[in-house]
Design a protein around this motif. Structure first.
Motif, PDB file in Angstrom:
ATOM      1  N   ASP A  75       0.809  -1.335   0.014  1.00 52.76           N
ATOM      2  CA  ASP A  75      -0.102   0.002   0.074  1.00 52.76           C
ATOM      3  C   ASP A  75       0.803   1.130  -0.078  1.00 52.76           C
ATOM      4  O   ASP A  75       1.937   1.153   0.143  1.00 52.76           O
ATOM      5  N   ILE A  76       0.415   2.353  -0.314  1.00 51.95           N
ATOM      6  CA  ILE A  76       0.978   3.654  -0.258  1.00 51.95           C
ATOM      7  C   ILE A  76       0.592   4.663   0.818  1.00 51.95           C
ATOM      8  O   ILE A  76      -0.593   4.546   1.270  1.00 51.95           O
ATOM      9  N   GLU A  77       1.606   5.560   1.426  1.00 48.81           N
ATOM     10  CA  GLU A  77       1.233   6.284   2.177  1.00 48.81           C
ATOM     11  C   GLU A  77       0.172   7.317   1.774  1.00 48.81           C
ATOM     12  O   GLU A  77      -0.055   7.655   0.628  1.00 48.81           O
ATOM     13  N   PRO A  78      -0.630   7.799   3.006  1.00 52.18           N
ATOM     14  CA  PRO A  78      -1.760   8.576   2.585  1.00 52.18           C
ATOM     15  C   PRO A  78      -1.443   9.890   1.988  1.00 52.18           C
ATOM     16  O   PRO A  78      -0.472  10.343   2.025  1.00 52.18           O
ATOM     17  N   ASP A  79      -2.374  10.121   0.937  1.00 47.67           N
ATOM     18  CA  ASP A  79      -2.355  11.612   0.257  1.00 47.67           C
ATOM     19  C   ASP A  79      -2.633  12.586   1.383  1.00 47.67           C
ATOM     20  O   ASP A  79      -3.519  12.815   1.899  1.00 47.67           O
ATOM     21  N   THR A  80      -1.363  13.521   1.553  1.00 45.62           N
ATOM     22  CA  THR A  80      -1.497  14.420   2.489  1.00 45.62           C
ATOM     23  C   THR A  80      -1.338  15.989   1.965  1.00 45.62           C
ATOM     24  O   THR A  80      -1.380  16.884   2.475  1.00 45.62           O
ATOM     25  N   GLU A  81      -1.973  15.983   0.436  1.00 42.45           N
ATOM     26  CA  GLU A  81      -1.869  17.138  -0.022  1.00 42.45           C
ATOM     27  C   GLU A  81      -3.185  18.009   0.565  1.00 42.45           C
ATOM     28  O   GLU A  81      -4.320  17.445   0.754  1.00 42.45           O
ATOM     29  N   LEU A  82      -2.957  19.183   0.751  1.00 48.30           N
ATOM     30  CA  LEU A  82      -4.144  20.015   1.401  1.00 48.30           C
ATOM     31  C   LEU A  82      -4.791  20.927   0.451  1.00 48.30           C
ATOM     32  O   LEU A  82      -4.071  21.302  -0.306  1.00 48.30           O
ATOM     33  N   PRO A  83      -5.873  21.371   0.416  1.00 49.33           N
ATOM     34  CA  PRO A  83      -6.607  22.214  -0.333  1.00 49.33           C
ATOM     35  C   PRO A  83      -5.983  23.578  -0.465  1.00 49.33           C
ATOM     36  O   PRO A  83      -5.238  23.919   0.351  1.00 49.33           O
ATOM     37  N   ILE A  84      -6.148  24.252  -1.658  1.00 46.59           N
ATOM     38  CA  ILE A  84      -5.412  25.406  -1.836  1.00 46.59           C
ATOM     39  C   ILE A  84      -6.291  26.801  -1.035  1.00 46.59           C
ATOM     40  O   ILE A  84      -7.533  26.649  -1.371  1.00 46.59           O
TER      41      ILE A  84
END
Length: 241
Positions: A75-84
């Motif tokens: 599995d892959i690390e969680p997506d931590t991108e935050l909204p702009i």
């Protein structure tokens, strides 16, 4: 003397056996050396410039493979991108988070499960907003005699027939596992190069990790064949019902 030799052989076998269980951490990154810069070429369309911008903004991610002799889960690390967040004239608005193409390529929020005791390879992922389990087709490997050293392990190079996927695997870790369901070789896959754009490399090998004791098969969603999955994609993108 014979007893001492027997004891040494016994402990060597135990050590070798213990090294077929553990956790591998991979780093997945985009290869950007040959990428054009966005907005540099006046002949580029807006769409091409946007894609180039996303590719240049793609950040490396970590992915994890927990395994024992026959079973593995990737599995892959969680997506931590935050909204702009935008602040215009005192009004705060939010926009969509930036898309990390590397995270998507690495597998996104999918799970990849293998059980070699029954020759069973599946991925569980969101397919057009519906969770499905996809049974992977077997692949044909082209083995070579090329070697190189990765993390102290002598590795051999192999290619998946009729694709641009090249891998390095080590028979010194005698399991048939690899990242993102790229597996089936006589040794653990430590590196994968997918064409000219993505590289997966081993970052850490932990034989003392015990998460392999907790591996569970993904069971969410109906099970479909890979061929059916590919046909679904063709239908969606062609616009046909």
């Amino acid at each position: 003397m014979k007893n001492l030799l027997f004891i040494l052989l016994f402990f060597t076998a135990i050590i070798g056996f213990s090294q077929t269980k553990g956790k591998i951490t991979y780093k997945v990154s985009m290869i950007k050396d040959s990428l054009d810069l966005p907005y540099e070429n006046p002949e580029n369309t807006d769409t091409r410039n946007e894609v180039l911008e996303m590719m240049h903004n793609a950040q490396p991610v970590e992915a994890y493979l927990i395994f024992n002799d026959s079973i593995a889960l990737y599995d892959i690390e969680p997506d931590t991108e935050l909204p702009i967040w935008n602040n215009d004239n005192g009004n705060i608005t939010t926009g969509r988070a930036k898309i990390n193409l590397t995270w998507i390529f690495a597998g996104g929020d999918g799970l990849y499960y293998t059980d070699w005791s029954r020759n069973y390879n599946i991925s569980q992922k969101d397919v057009f907003n519906v969770t499905k389990r996809i049974k992977k087709d077997s692949v044909k490997w082209v083995l070579t005699n090329e070697t190189k050293n990765i993390k102290g392990y002598e590795c051999l190079k192999a290619k998946i027939e009729d694709t641009k996927i090249e891998v390095w695997y080590t028979p010194k870790i005698p399991v048939k596992h690899g990242p993102k369901g790229i597996n089936g070789l006589p040794g653990l896959v430590l590196e994968v190069r997918s064409g000219k754009r993505f590289l997966t490399t081993v970052k850490n090998i932990d034989f003392n990790n015990t998460e392999y004791e907790l591996i569970e098969e993904p069971t969410e969603g109906p099970l479909i064949e890979e061929k059916e999955y590919r046909e679904m994609g063709k239908v969606i993108f062609s616009g046909k019902n």
